[in-house]
Structures are given as C-alpha cells and as structure tokens.
Design a protein around this motif. Structure first.
Motif, PDB file in Angstrom:
ATOM      1  N   LEU A 188      29.042  47.459  26.342  1.00  0.00           N
ATOM      2  CA  LEU A 188      30.278  47.175  26.202  1.00  0.00           C
ATOM      3  C   LEU A 188      31.189  46.682  27.421  1.00  0.00           C
ATOM      4  O   LEU A 188      31.868  46.126  27.912  1.00  0.00           O
ATOM      5  N   ARG A 189      31.020  47.652  27.890  1.00  0.00           N
ATOM      6  CA  ARG A 189      31.694  47.942  29.841  1.00  0.00           C
ATOM      7  C   ARG A 189      31.282  46.296  30.436  1.00  0.00           C
ATOM      8  O   ARG A 189      31.945  46.154  31.086  1.00  0.00           O
ATOM      9  N   SER A 190      29.831  46.078  30.018  1.00  0.00           N
ATOM     10  CA  SER A 190      29.740  44.680  30.707  1.00  0.00           C
ATOM     11  C   SER A 190      30.161  43.437  30.042  1.00  0.00           C
ATOM     12  O   SER A 190      30.272  42.747  31.164  1.00  0.00           O
ATOM     13  N   TYR A 191      30.819  44.046  28.771  1.00  0.00           N
ATOM     14  CA  TYR A 191      31.092  42.831  28.204  1.00  0.00           C
ATOM     15  C   TYR A 191      32.173  42.189  28.577  1.00  0.00           C
ATOM     16  O   TYR A 191      33.098  41.392  29.181  1.00  0.00           O
ATOM     17  N   TYR A 192      32.807  43.500  28.725  1.00  0.00           N
ATOM     18  CA  TYR A 192      34.768  43.696  29.315  1.00  0.00           C
ATOM     19  C   TYR A 192      33.937  42.833  31.129  1.00  0.00           C
ATOM     20  O   TYR A 192      35.048  42.749  31.123  1.00  0.00           O
ATOM     21  N   LEU A 193      33.639  43.728  31.672  1.00  0.00           N
ATOM     22  CA  LEU A 193      33.579  43.815  32.865  1.00  0.00           C
ATOM     23  C   LEU A 193      33.270  41.953  33.354  1.00  0.00           C
ATOM     24  O   LEU A 193      33.270  41.159  34.289  1.00  0.00           O
ATOM     25  N   ASP A 194      32.665  41.316  32.590  1.00  0.00           N
ATOM     26  CA  ASP A 194      32.269  39.713  32.613  1.00  0.00           C
ATOM     27  C   ASP A 194      33.178  38.934  32.029  1.00  0.00           C
ATOM     28  O   ASP A 194      33.344  37.634  32.682  1.00  0.00           O
ATOM     29  N   ARG A 195      34.298  39.564  31.621  1.00  0.00           N
ATOM     30  CA  ARG A 195      35.685  38.936  31.166  1.00  0.00           C
ATOM     31  C   ARG A 195      36.268  38.742  32.162  1.00  0.00           C
ATOM     32  O   ARG A 195      37.876  39.169  31.564  1.00  0.00           O
ATOM     33  N   TYR A 239      37.780  42.058  33.193  1.00  0.00           N
ATOM     34  CA  TYR A 239      38.409  42.953  32.852  1.00  0.00           C
ATOM     35  C   TYR A 239      38.168  44.274  33.458  1.00  0.00           C
ATOM     36  O   TYR A 239      37.370  45.067  33.474  1.00  0.00           O
ATOM     37  N   VAL A 240      38.626  44.330  35.038  1.00  0.00           N
ATOM     38  CA  VAL A 240      38.247  45.427  35.729  1.00  0.00           C
ATOM     39  C   VAL A 240      38.224  46.798  35.822  1.00  0.00           C
ATOM     40  O   VAL A 240      37.617  47.469  36.204  1.00  0.00           O
ATOM     41  N   ASN A 241      39.778  47.007  34.932  1.00  0.00           N
ATOM     42  CA  ASN A 241      40.756  48.521  34.970  1.00  0.00           C
ATOM     43  C   ASN A 241      39.442  48.832  33.452  1.00  0.00           C
ATOM     44  O   ASN A 241      40.183  49.730  33.309  1.00  0.00           O
ATOM     45  N   PHE A 242      38.239  48.325  32.640  1.00  0.00           N
ATOM     46  CA  PHE A 242      38.301  48.893  31.403  1.00  0.00           C
ATOM     47  C   PHE A 242      37.578  50.101  31.608  1.00  0.00           C
ATOM     48  O   PHE A 242      36.923  50.690  32.221  1.00  0.00           O
ATOM     49  N   ASN A 243      37.843  51.250  30.845  1.00  0.00           N
ATOM     50  CA  ASN A 243      37.088  52.180  30.507  1.00  0.00           C
ATOM     51  C   ASN A 243      37.002  51.934  29.114  1.00  0.00           C
ATOM     52  O   ASN A 243      37.815  52.503  28.475  1.00  0.00           O
ATOM     53  N   VAL A 244      35.909  53.287  29.215  1.00  0.00           N
ATOM     54  CA  VAL A 244      35.312  53.962  27.691  1.00  0.00           C
ATOM     55  C   VAL A 244      36.372  55.568  27.909  1.00  0.00           C
ATOM     56  O   VAL A 244      36.176  56.764  28.575  1.00  0.00           O
ATOM     57  N   ASP A 245      37.082  54.976  27.235  1.00  0.00           N
ATOM     58  CA  ASP A 245      37.639  56.821  27.431  1.00  0.00           C
ATOM     59  C   ASP A 245      37.247  58.130  26.470  1.00  0.00           C
ATOM     60  O   ASP A 245      36.805  59.426  27.285  1.00  0.00           O
TER      61      ASP A 245
END
Length: 782
Positions: free
Chosen positions: A230-237, A239-245
């Motif tokens: 999931l983190r890679s999915y966002y970072l590849d699109r 969303y550099v500040n994505f976080n799993v809270d």
C-alpha cells in the motif's frame, strides 16, 4: 526500607537454603565426597558441577554455593548435603526423564515438523523433563497456530509417570476452525477507491479460490507485506508524505471472523522539479543521463527512482566499478508540491577480476565452461558480462542450476574472483521407451544420446522410433566448437518410412534416406549464421485408384524415385535465457532452402521459413509470449509446383491447437470416403500465450501452464475448389479462411518423459474441419 512482604520472602528463602544444606555447625575439612540417589546421571557429571573437592574447608558459604550450583543444572528436584564424619554426603533426587512424547489432533502442522521443532528447544525423548519448558512449548504451539489463523486452538498436556523415573508427555491439540477475514476497511483514502487499493493486497476476504490460496487467512506477516505494498502504491503515484497511521485487527468472540481496519493519511501529490547528478562522475555525464528514467514534471514515483538508481549502478558496474553506490536524495517542497532529486554517485575503486573459478562440474571439462565466458581474467569486472556467462552456461543444457558469486579477494580492495557453481544433469541418455500421442498412436522408441560426450561438449546420438506414422533410424554428431572461434560442425544420417494416411494426410507412402553436413558461424553475441548441405533419396508409392489427384498427377510419368540435393542457410537471433521453457528474450530465425539439380532424377524447388518468439514481462510472474510461423515454397526450372510431400501443414499441438494435427488447409479429391488434407505452399500461423505462475510447483523449470490464442492456416491449390484447374493450379490467400482457437495448455518435463496437454475451444471452424478440443502427448521410459 524493605516492606513486610519482602522481609517474609527473604526469611523463607534463607530457611529453605538452610534446610536444604547442612545445619549451621562446626566447620570441617572434607576427606571424601559420597553421592547418593543417582539413577541415570553419572557421579562424574555431579562432580563436574560441584564447586567443592576433597581437602576444601567446608562451611555455610560453601554449602549454599554447592546447593545452588547443583540446582542450576536443572537435573534435580531436591539437593541435600549431609556430613558423615569428615565425609560430605550429597543426597540427590533426580528429575524424571522424558520417556515418550505423543501429539494428537495436529493437522495444520505436520507431525515431523512439530517434533523437529520440539527437539530444537530441548524437549525430546531422553531429555530431563522441565515443567516450565513444557509450558513454553504450549505457548510456542499457540503462536504457531495463531500465525495460521487458528485462534480457537486448544492445547492440553498430560504428564504420566513411567517406570525408571521417566514420564510420558501427551499433547492433545484441538485446532478448531481457521479464522477467516470477514472485512478489510481502509479509512482516509480520498484519491483512490478502496476496491482498487484492496486489489493490490494478498490478503482478501473470502473468494472462489481462497480455499486454495488461503488468502482469507490472517497473518501478521502477510498484513505487514500488504501495508508495504500500500505504501509503495501511493509513493509510486506521487504521495511522498503518505503514512499508515494505525491498524486494528479484531476477532469475534467465537474466534471465527477477523476484521481489519487500516487508517492512512494520503498527503498531497508531488511532481518532480529538478534532477541532478552529484558525486564522482566517472563516466561521461551524457551516458549517465541516458540511464535516468524519470523526468521533470513527472509524477514522483519511488519505483522509477529505484529503477534509475539501479540503471546507474549497472552502468558503473559494466565499467568495472562493482561496488558503486548510488543514492537518490529527495528535497521535498511541500508548499509548491514538488521534489528535487539528486542522484549522488560514489563509484568506489575500479575492480579487476583475479580468477574465474568453476565448481560442481564433476564430468564436464573446465574448458567447456570457460569458452562460454564473456568476462575475462585480468580485466575489470563487468556485471553484464558476468551474468551473460551464467546465461550461456544455463543454455548449454548440461546443468540443472548455475549460480555465480563475485567475492572480494582477501586483503585487497580492487580485486574479485568470479565463482560459478553448477549442478550437473545427466547428459547421457540410454533409453527405451513407450509413448502415445493422439496423432501417432502407440510409439516405441529407443535412443542413445550423449549431449556432453566425455565432458567435451560434443553431441552424439543414435535414435530409433516406430509408430503408426513413422519408422525412423537416425545418427547425429555435433561439435559446437569445431574451431576455437565457436564455429560448429555437425553430421546427420537417417532412414525414414512414413505412412501419410496415418498422419491425417492423403494416401501415400514414402521411404527416405540421406545425410547432411552443417556449419554454424557466430557473427555476434546473439546472431548465428548456419549453412547446411545434404542428400536425400526419396521414394513415393501410392494407390492409383485411392490416391489423391494431386499425388497421382505429380507422379505421372515418374517412377516415384527422386534424388534431392538440399542446400540451406539460416540466420538466427536468439537472446532467450534458456533453451528449454524460456521466459525472457527473443528468438528470430529465417531460413532459405533450395533443391539443386546435380545427379539423378532431381527435383527443383525452394522453401522459405520464418519463425519468431517474443517474451514480454507483464505483471508480477505473468509473461506474454507472442510467436509467428511463416513458410512459403514453390518449384522452379523443370518442377512446376512444390512437391506435395514438401508441403506445409498446420493444426495440432505445435501450431493451431484445437484442430487435429496436419488437417488444416486444402483437401485432396479421392474416389472413396472423405477427402484428406494435402497441405499447401504457404503457411501462416501466429499465437499469443500468457505464461501463468504455477502455485503448486516450486520447480517452475520443469512445469509450465499458459493461456493461449492461436490462429493459422495453410494455402495452396485446392482440388475441392470448383475453379481448380489441374493444368494451371492457383490459389488465393484469404485471411477469412484463418482458423482460431483459445484455451489452456500445460507442459511437464517429468522424470518419466514429457507430458504436453492442451484444452482448446476452436473458433471460426467450418464444416469439414477436424476439431480436437483436448490434445495430449505422453512419453515414458523403462
């Protein structure tokens, strides 16, 4: 100051030690030590742990030390020290030994694996029984079952006394039902739909195939992997500040259903602003820039950044900088939602190859392996050339596996050794076999083949097979390194009798014998030019009453005996990674062949052939394979048409699956029964396959499953065509006459032979077509 409870505990401890030791009495010098109460443990073992010896002055301090030392061994339930004159008497009560271990009710964990795990923690027959260790075993078993989603597991233990101070351990396991994931919920996603995100997960709720894949069984490891996905999915699109809270995993009271909630913060999407190269730029900047796969104004993608770092590392590795380090340093501008990227390059020192070593080749000579190398000793190491050497060894067909390592030379910082480790396969084969195919029926065959004769890399073969279609004898010899430059030379000789009617063709019999010589010239790493020249003596027989008009017309005025002198050349481009069941690379081969009139009743004709295969990675372990086959032939000089026994054919497992072998294309005209295929002058076949991962087999080197789509046909003069003119035979190429099929296929290179299976649905078949949805071939040896 100690609390009253602590004071009481200290008093009890002191009392116990006092009672288990010698009463506080006068000191004495130990003249002898006597051990009593032992059953299995030897006195020598006790003396090894006892911190006193003859001649020591015994007192209360030494008494306490001795008692503690013996208790700490874990061998004893009780330790008492007594005095008999000046003899120290050690009274011991041994702990029982484990006499037997019985485990009942375990299905999810194999009994052998379970017992191996118990032995690793010291819980095994013959070991001293420890109640605390048994409780640890219970906790570990619960953890193992929890990791398999069996949260309702119940583990009960029973300890039974046996003779000779032994105990029997019974572990009863009630595994219960595996808890299933009832729902996975993602909270905080605004840019992407929840279903799209969950499609990336390995964990799922119940599906049609989850009983096979177990994807609906929760485990912490699987969830952790999915969160990283999931983190890679966002970072590849971007969303550099994505976080799993946070993540919450809850289970229902009946321990059957699991609910997973994932709370995320997406942040905002960022783009690439500026890309820079920094550090020590050993190579020209222009060459390094060519390796960058992400550009200004692109959406930020960790995947592309990683790919660029790997490209730069590989480029440096090909120039000898085997230990180069490339780091991508992002500078995030939250206000403008852009990222500046700096690729910092630390090439290190250029590394040279000291030696190239081979291991595992018990029979194959070192020179056979060494001549496949592209990396040279003494030169700087090239990761591309080292890997190419591994692929070339793998393509020989002599080895089951080929691995390579490049360890640093001890005491140096700029030298490595290149070590290839191979696992040899039997390259010689003496086989007698029985097989069956739907086209050829029962097949008897025997062959003597040595692909690596005496470890020299030369191939020698003799074969014989007999079926309803063919009876063939063959001999072949190939030297792949006839010259030091890699020019190959081979010889072949054969004798073959064929009943064409049994091969689904028109009625005629042929007897052919001959031989050939061939040369292969490598003109580059992937390109090879081949030349061959051979002679065939061909005899054709047919029943004039039952035979095809094309056959009888061709043989009219001839005795049916022909001398065919063949000269051929081919050009091959082959970058596939394996000779058998490849999954990457490209094959393109074009061949031209001409029959030249020299001696005897010669025929004059030519044939052109083109074949290609392309392998493209799709997603994960899925690979697309696109293949084509095109063939064309005709007569020249005194031979007006391509001889019918040289025609092209289509249909069957090797071309258009779902149709009987050789049955597509023009049909003959006979005076009895249904018309039979006669083949054609032009062949068009194409196919697309998606190679699928095989979940039930770890060895994908010998198993392949694919979904396919085939298309093809052959074209030529058709006696069934109302406009057919035997004096002026002609034909039209109509793409509307192509036949199609789709389905599943499987290949298994088993220890008992090659098994090939296909299940196809013919598409666009017409009246008179011979369809065969299920096709297979099977061979075995004894």
């Amino acid at each position: 100051m100690q609390t009253p409870i602590k004071q009481v505990l200290w008093f009890l401890l002191a009392f116990i030690l006092f009672q288990n030791g010698i009463q506080a009495a006068e000191e004495f010098t130990i003249e002898d030590i006597r051990v009593e109460g032992l059953e299995r443990i030897t006195p020598g073992t006790v003396f090894n742990y006892l911190p006193v010896k003859v001649g020591d002055r015994f007192d209360d301090a030494l008494s306490g030390q001795a008692v503690r030392s013996l208790f700490q061994t874990g061998f004893f339930n009780d330790v008492k020290l007594e005095r008999d004159g000046n003899v120290l008497v050690v009274q011991l009560e041994e702990r029982p030994a484990i006499g037997s271990i019985e485990v009942n009710g375990n299905e999810a964990i194999d009994s052998e694996d379970l017992m191996t795990g118990l032995r690793q923690v010291g819980f095994a027959e013959g070991r001293v029984f420890d109640q605390a260790l048994l409780e640890q075993v219970q906790q570990e078993l619960r953890r193992q079952y929890f990791s398999r989603g069996k949260y309702a597991v119940k583990i009960n233990t029973d300890v039974t006394e046996l003779n000779n101070n032994r105990v029997g351990i019974t572990i009863d396991i009630s595994e219960g039902r595996t808890a299933r994931i009832k729902d996975i919920n993602i909270v905080g996603n605004e840019s992407f739909d929840t279903d799209d995100l969950l499609d990336e997960f390995n964990l799922t709720t119940e599906t049609w195939f989850s009983f096979i894949t177990s994807s609906d069984q929760y485990s912490r490891q699987k969830l952790g992997a999915d969160l990283e996905t999931l983190r890679s999915y966002y970072l590849d699109r971007g969303y550099v500040n994505f976080n799993v809270d946070s993540t919450q995993v809850s289970i229902t009271p009946d321990k059957k259903d699991i609910y997973i909630t994932i709370n995320i913060s997406e942040g905002e999407q960022h783009k690439i602003n500026e890309i820079k190269l920094a550090g020590e730029l050993i190579l020209p900047k222009e060459e390094l820039v060519e390796q960058i796969t992400i550009y200004r104004d692109d959406i930020f993608s960790r995947k592309e950044i990683t790919a660029t770092s790997e490209n730069l590392t590989d480029a440096l590795g090909d120039e000898g900088y085997a230990f180069a380090n490339v780091n991508a340093i992002p500078d995030i501008d939250k206000e403008n939602k852009v990222v500046d990227l700096t690729f910092f390059i630390d090439p290190g020192k250029r590394v040279y190859v000291r030696r190239i070593n081979f291991s595992g080749n018990q029979k194959t000579r070192d020179e056979v392996l060494r001549r496949e190398m592209r990396q040279q000793e003494g030169g700087w190491v090239s990761t591309k050339q080292v890997e190419r050497g591994r692929v070339r060894l793998q393509r020989l067909g002599y080895f089951r596996t080929v691995n390579v390592e490049t360890p640093a030379v001890p005491g140096t910082v700029d030298q490595v050794d290149v070590n290839y480790e191979v696992e040899e396969m039997p390259s010689g084969n003496l086989m007698a076999g029985i097989g069956f195919s739907q086209n050829q029926g029962l097949i008897f065959q025997t062959s003597v083949t040595q692909d690596n004769f005496l470890g020299s890399g030369k191939r020698i073969s003799f074969s014989f097979n007999n079926s309803e279609v063919n009876r063939r004898f063959g001999f072949g010899y190939t030297n792949p390194y006839y010259t030091i430059d890699g020019i190959s030379r081979g010889f072949n000789a054969f004798y073959q009798e064929t009943d064409a009617f049994q091969a689904n063709l028109t009625q005629y019999d042929s007897t052919i014998w001959g031989g050939s010589v061939n040369f292969g010239i490598p003109i580059s790493e992937f390109n090879t030019l081949n030349f061959d020249f051979g002679y065939e003596n061909t005899e054709i027989e047919t029943n004039q009453r039952l035979g095809s008009s094309i056959v009888t017309d061709f043989l009219e005025g001839n005795e049916g005996r022909f001398d065919i002198w063949r000269a051929g050349t081919s050009f091959t481009y082959d970058s596939r990674n394996k000779a058998i069941l490849p999954d990457s690379g490209t094959l393109q081969r074009i061949r031209a062949e001409v029959s030249v009139p020299l001696i005897g009743e010669s025929l004059e004709f030519y044939k052109l052939d083109y074949r290609s295969e392309y392998f493209f990675p799709l997603i994960e372990d899925y690979i697309l394979n696109i293949s084509t086959q095109v063939g064309y032939g005709d007569g020249y000089g005194g031979t007006e048409e391509l001889p019918f026994f040289e025609n092209f054919f289509a249909g069957g497992p090797r071309s258009v699956r779902g149709y009987e072998e050789n049955t597509l294309g023009p049909k003959d005209v006979t005076s009895f029964g249904r018309n039979r295929p006669i083949g054609g002058k032009l062949k068009l076949v194409a196919g697309a396959e998606v190679i699928l991962p095989v979940p039930f087999f770890k060895d994908n080197e010998s198993v392949r499953i694919s979904g396919f789509f085939d298309a093809g046909n052959v074209y030529g003069p058709n006696p069934n065509d109302p406009n057919y003119d035997p004096d002026n035979p002609s034909y039209d190429v109509k793409l509307s006459e192509l036949r199609y099929s789709t389905g599943l296929s499987g290949i298994w290179i088993s220890p008992f032979g090659v098994v090939s299976v296909s299940l196809a649905v013919p598409i666009g078949d017409k009246e008179g077509d011979d369809t065969q949805p299920f096709q297979f071939t099977f061979g075995t040896s004894f």
